[in-house]
Design an enzyme around this catalytic site. Sequence first.
Site, PDB file in Angstrom:
ATOM      1  N   CYS A 189       0.827  -1.211   0.000  1.00  0.00           N
ATOM      2  CA  CYS A 189       0.000   0.000   0.000  1.00  0.00           C
ATOM      3  C   CYS A 189       0.866   1.268   0.000  1.00  0.00           C
ATOM      4  CB  CYS A 189      -0.985  -0.062   1.165  1.00  0.00           C
ATOM      5  SG  CYS A 189      -2.417   0.960   0.861  1.00  0.00           S
ATOM      6  N   HIS A 194      -3.421  -5.153   1.740  1.00  0.00           N
ATOM      7  CA  HIS A 194      -2.751  -5.405   3.030  1.00  0.00           C
ATOM      8  C   HIS A 194      -2.763  -6.892   3.376  1.00  0.00           C
ATOM      9  CE1 HIS A 194      -2.268  -1.247   4.693  1.00  0.00           C
ATOM     10  NE2 HIS A 194      -3.195  -0.996   3.783  1.00  0.00           N
ATOM     11  N   GLU A 237      -0.972  -8.395   5.377  1.00  0.00           N
ATOM     12  CA  GLU A 237      -0.675  -8.570   6.810  1.00  0.00           C
ATOM     13  C   GLU A 237      -1.935  -8.465   7.666  1.00  0.00           C
ATOM     14  OE1 GLU A 237      -0.308  -5.876   5.129  1.00  0.00           O
ATOM     15  OE2 GLU A 237      -0.656  -4.116   6.388  1.00  0.00           O
TER      16      GLU A 237
END
Length: 185
Positions: A79, A168, A170
């Site tokens: 991002c 994202h 994560e």
Amino acid sequence: MKIGILALQGAFEEHGHMLDQLGVEHFEIRKKDDLKQDFHGMILPGGESTVMGKLLLELDLFESIQTKINNGLPVLGTCAGLILLAKQVKEGKPHLATMDINVQRNAYGRQLGSFNTQGMFDHLGTVPMTFIRAPYIESVSGNAKVLATVDEHIVAARQENQCVVAFHPELTQDTRVHEYFLRMI
Ligand code: GLN
């Protein structure tokens, strides 16, 4: 193997949790001295690219990190991290400018800025994708390759030692994008 996670701002902790799950050693990069140790890859997290770009300069990290990437250090940019690596940024300015991608910031607008979807990622098959005020890549050039598209927009790309995703990974339970990056090392 040891991974440095840029920890100036944004969603850096979650990358650490992912690497913990994968049993990979990691540390936070907050100041120039942190770059002195040996490490094998770096993660540039999501957050606010303008703020991170400014902090990189203020903390005198900018040039060292740019040089390491240009010298082949494997890097994963998520991002805002993707925006930091882009050579061209529409609605913003280039920062580290190490990757041949042309990026549009906040590309989905304010209202549609955050959403979850799934998409094919290179040879990984379908992965969950969480977008938060995300950019997308308008075009790649040089030897940058597209890894994933969503609704005809490029959301992941790779150029040699650099891998970027507009979403994202994560923030999901799926560790495959991180594993993909670790295999680049
Ligand atoms: N909109 C942010 C930027 O321009 C990126 C958002 C994110 O990292 N989730 O830097």
